[in-house]
Write a protein that holds these residues in place. Structure first.
Motif, PDB file in Angstrom:
ATOM      1  N   VAL A 287      65.882  20.168  64.718  1.00 58.65           N
ATOM      2  CA  VAL A 287      65.429  18.904  64.147  1.00 58.65           C
ATOM      3  C   VAL A 287      65.421  19.025  62.624  1.00 58.65           C
ATOM      4  CG1 VAL A 287      63.459  17.350  63.849  1.00 58.65           C
ATOM      5  CG2 VAL A 287      64.022  18.219  66.131  1.00 58.65           C
ATOM      6  N   VAL A 288      66.086  18.098  61.979  1.00 60.03           N
ATOM      7  CA  VAL A 288      66.000  17.972  60.520  1.00 60.03           C
ATOM      8  C   VAL A 288      65.511  16.564  60.251  1.00 60.03           C
ATOM      9  CG1 VAL A 288      67.231  18.050  58.328  1.00 60.03           C
ATOM     10  CG2 VAL A 288      67.875  19.621  60.173  1.00 60.03           C
ATOM     11  N   GLU A 295      67.524  11.026  53.297  1.00 62.91           N
ATOM     12  CA  GLU A 295      66.922  12.290  52.855  1.00 62.91           C
ATOM     13  C   GLU A 295      67.136  13.393  53.880  1.00 62.91           C
ATOM     14  OE1 GLU A 295      62.906  11.645  50.531  1.00 62.91           O
ATOM     15  OE2 GLU A 295      63.062  10.156  52.136  1.00 62.91           O
ATOM     16  N   ALA A 296      67.026  13.050  55.152  1.00 60.27           N
ATOM     17  CA  ALA A 296      67.218  14.046  56.204  1.00 60.27           C
ATOM     18  C   ALA A 296      68.656  14.560  56.212  1.00 60.27           C
ATOM     19  CB  ALA A 296      66.856  13.454  57.561  1.00 60.27           C
ATOM     20  N   ARG A 297      69.613  13.650  56.051  1.00 60.14           N
ATOM     21  CA  ARG A 297      71.018  14.077  56.069  1.00 60.14           C
ATOM     22  C   ARG A 297      71.363  14.885  54.820  1.00 60.14           C
ATOM     23  NH1 ARG A 297      73.615  12.711  60.328  1.00 60.14           N
ATOM     24  NH2 ARG A 297      72.873  10.996  61.648  1.00 60.14           N
ATOM     25  N   VAL A 372      68.739  14.511  63.710  1.00 59.25           N
ATOM     26  CA  VAL A 372      68.564  14.401  62.264  1.00 59.25           C
ATOM     27  C   VAL A 372      68.289  12.941  61.934  1.00 59.25           C
ATOM     28  CG1 VAL A 372      71.075  14.194  61.952  1.00 59.25           C
ATOM     29  CG2 VAL A 372      69.634  14.806  60.001  1.00 59.25           C
ATOM     30  N   GLY A 373      67.286  12.699  61.087  1.00 53.29           N
ATOM     31  CA  GLY A 373      66.981  11.327  60.716  1.00 53.29           C
ATOM     32  C   GLY A 373      65.549  11.146  60.295  1.00 53.29           C
ATOM     33  N   ASP A 374      65.099   9.903  60.341  1.00 55.01           N
ATOM     34  CA  ASP A 374      63.717   9.597  59.989  1.00 55.01           C
ATOM     35  C   ASP A 374      62.829   9.836  61.216  1.00 55.01           C
ATOM     36  OD1 ASP A 374      63.764   7.302  61.677  1.00 55.01           O
ATOM     37  OD2 ASP A 374      64.514   6.049  60.046  1.00 55.01           O
ATOM     38  N   ARG A 406      56.596  22.350  58.799  1.00 54.29           N
ATOM     39  CA  ARG A 406      55.852  21.362  58.000  1.00 54.29           C
ATOM     40  C   ARG A 406      56.438  19.968  58.170  1.00 54.29           C
ATOM     41  NH1 ARG A 406      56.115  25.105  53.426  1.00 54.29           N
ATOM     42  NH2 ARG A 406      54.160  26.251  53.243  1.00 54.29           N
ATOM     43  N   ASP A 407      57.763  19.868  58.090  1.00 55.03           N
ATOM     44  CA  ASP A 407      58.413  18.559  58.229  1.00 55.03           C
ATOM     45  C   ASP A 407      58.125  17.953  59.597  1.00 55.03           C
ATOM     46  OD1 ASP A 407      59.467  18.798  55.710  1.00 55.03           O
ATOM     47  OD2 ASP A 407      61.484  19.358  56.378  1.00 55.03           O
ATOM     48  N   PHE A 408      58.185  18.782  60.632  1.00 55.90           N
ATOM     49  CA  PHE A 408      57.926  18.275  61.972  1.00 55.90           C
ATOM     50  C   PHE A 408      56.484  17.808  62.101  1.00 55.90           C
ATOM     51  CE2 PHE A 408      57.541  18.100  66.528  1.00 55.90           C
ATOM     52  CZ  PHE A 408      58.817  17.779  66.970  1.00 55.90           C
ATOM     53  N   VAL A 409      55.558  18.591  61.559  1.00 56.62           N
ATOM     54  CA  VAL A 409      54.136  18.228  61.634  1.00 56.62           C
ATOM     55  C   VAL A 409      53.861  16.948  60.844  1.00 56.62           C
ATOM     56  CG1 VAL A 409      51.812  18.938  60.953  1.00 56.62           C
ATOM     57  CG2 VAL A 409      53.347  20.581  62.062  1.00 56.62           C
ATOM     58  N   GLU A 410      54.464  16.841  59.673  1.00 62.81           N
ATOM     59  CA  GLU A 410      54.196  15.677  58.815  1.00 62.81           C
ATOM     60  C   GLU A 410      54.837  14.403  59.354  1.00 62.81           C
ATOM     61  OE1 GLU A 410      55.150  14.050  54.266  1.00 62.81           O
ATOM     62  OE2 GLU A 410      55.531  16.165  54.777  1.00 62.81           O
ATOM     63  N   HIS A 411      56.069  14.502  59.821  1.00 63.36           N
ATOM     64  CA  HIS A 411      56.833  13.299  60.146  1.00 63.36           C
ATOM     65  C   HIS A 411      56.916  12.976  61.638  1.00 63.36           C
ATOM     66  CE1 HIS A 411      58.162  12.838  56.011  1.00 63.36           C
ATOM     67  NE2 HIS A 411      58.604  14.082  55.996  1.00 63.36           N
ATOM     68  N   VAL A 412      57.073  13.992  62.480  1.00 63.31           N
ATOM     69  CA  VAL A 412      57.370  13.739  63.886  1.00 63.31           C
ATOM     70  C   VAL A 412      56.120  13.742  64.754  1.00 63.31           C
ATOM     71  CG1 VAL A 412      58.819  14.398  65.842  1.00 63.31           C
ATOM     72  CG2 VAL A 412      59.630  14.807  63.513  1.00 63.31           C
TER      73      VAL A 412
END
Length: 465
Positions: A287-288, A295-297, A372-374, A406-412
């Protein structure tokens, strides 16, 4: 009419006590912490981050050999930091457990080269120290170098390794489930009796591969037997998983391949007298994610710049070197019979050109379980994996430590919780088995380990069988 609750995601982070686990070359990313893997603080910081984000567990991979097939030596693996140097996964668990209350730990250990008695005590110790938060990823080891490290001239045959593993599990079940009765520990200060010797039993196992007297040196832990995990898709491995596993870590080049594995394991579980739902299915996933798709791409493109094809070739055990041939060469003309190696996965074929093969290997987004995405796009993908493919959870690949988590916790995580796919909070005192299966601390009575328990009911069944 009531609407069924959404299937909840089992969320693990995929890790290994080394520099380059499965994201070869990405340890060089700016800000990556991979080189800190020797520091205890790396693991305690990661554990706190995962628990703050609601992860169910950290899944710790391991190997006991070097990848030395590609180019005929381990040089590429050593140069790339490809799972060498690497450290023991069991030894970092107490440190992570000490700074958390809920996070689980899936620990890889092989049944092939080390005897079961000492391992049984180590796992019971970890189950005690974590209050029931450990699972065991049962592997039989696949690297030729691993066999040579333990005094053998070559690998033990694949199916024979599983025969050994079956007896290994039998010994462990006798130690974990049967050696100590539930009320053996009395801790009576007045009489000076800590444990009742009449309720602590030798196992006197004598089999084809092991001879173990017992008794087990550890008293019964919270789960007794840790949560049992396997990682396989072979026919013999499927039968093994159907008999023993409570969770299967699997994968495949297509969703249909994963669905086929799920169906075969469920059938094997039924053949073993278990229920199809006794096994949960977890896949490796990439996951990105960022606040926006753009931004993810862009982040994925940065990661892609550091991806190492040579690391992937060494990890896959390729028997030929594609980098030594012109890009327009057909793979079938240079690969040979065993060119792809046993560990190389993906949509590779002899009809590709060398250039196409190398490009596919370098592509971090290959495979059916990559998003990958928002946050919404990633959550949509995960929901499709759960509902359309039929998996139960993911082992999240670490592209960047600790930005991936961190990205997964913050966004997903917030988005999945909003959709009912992740619990809003942990339940206090929960064991890893409770969390994954929703039942009790212990293996259910229909699991083959239960036949070694010392209960009045089982005593009667033994006398009449």
């Amino acid at each position: 009419m009531t609407t069924a609750e959404p299937k909840r995601l089992i969320l693990n982070l995929f890790e290994m006590n080394c520099v380059s686990h499965i994201t070869h070359g990405l340890w060089r990313l700016p800000g990556n912490n991979r080189e800190r893997f020797n520091d205890i603080e790396y693991w305690t910081e990661l554990a706190r981050l995962l628990e703050d984000g609601g992860f169910d567990a950290v899944f710790l991979a391991d190997v006991v050999g070097a990848y030395d097939t590609f180019r005929g030596s381990a040089d590429t693996a050593v140069r790339e930091g490809l799972q060498i140097p690497s450290n023991d996964p069991l030894l970092i668990v107490p440190a992570m457990a000490a700074v958390t209350r809920h996070l689980g730990f899936g620990i890889t250990f092989s049944t092939t080269y080390e005897p079961p008695f000492a391992f049984a005590r180590r796992m019971s110790t970890l189950d005690h120290l974590t209050k029931g938060r450990v699972g065991w990823n049962i592997v039989t080891s696949y690297l030729p170098n691993a066999a040579r490290n333990f005094g053998l001239d070559g690998e033990i045959d694949h199916d024979h390794r599983f025969e050994i593993a079956d007896e290994y599990l039998e010994v462990l079940y006798k130690l974990w489930e049967g050696s100590w009765e539930e009320d053996a520990v009395v801790a009576d200060r007045a009489t000076g009796v800590y444990a009742d010797p009449a309720k602590v039993h030798p196992i006197d196992h004598e089999g084809e591969h092991y001879k173990v007297a017992g008794p087990h040196l550890a008293s019964p832990s919270r789960q007794r037997t840790p949560l049992l995990i396997t990682a396989t898709a072979s026919p013999r491995g499927i039968r093994f998983a159907g008999t023993h596993a409570e969770a299967l870590f699997t994968g495949g080049g297509t969703p249909e391949a994963v669905q086929d594995t799920i169906a075969r394991v469920r059938a094997a579980a039924a053949d073993a007298g278990r229920e199809p739902g006794d096994v949960k299915f977890v896949v490796g996933a990439g996951v990105v994610v960022a606040a926006t798709e753009a931004e993810a791409r862009a982040k994925l493109a940065r990661y892609q710049q550091y991806s190492s094809v040579e690391g992937r070739l060494a990890h896959g055990g390729f028997g030929f070197d594609p980098t030594a041939h012109p890009r327009d060469t057909l793979v079938r003309d240079v690969a040979g019979e065993n060119g792809f190696g046993r560990r190389s996965r993906g949509p590779f074929s002899g009809d590709q050109t060398v250039g196409e093969l190398l490009d596919a290997l370098a592509d971090l987004s290959r495979g059916p379980f990559f998003a990958v995405g928002d946050p919404g796009q990633v959550a949509d993908a995960i929901e499709s994996w759960l509902d359309d493919v039929g998996i139960d959870g993911i082992n999240l690949t670490q592209h960047h430590s600790f930005d991936t988590a961190r990205d997964f916790v913050e966004h997903v995580v917030p988005e999945l919780r909003r959709r009912g796919r992740l619990r809003p909070a942990y339940r206090d005192g929960e064991t890893l088995r409770e969390r994954v299966h929703g039942g009790g601390d212990r293996l259910p009575a229909r699991h083959p380990a239960a036949r070694y328990r010392r209960t009045p009911e089982l005593a009667v069944s033994r006398r009449t069988s």
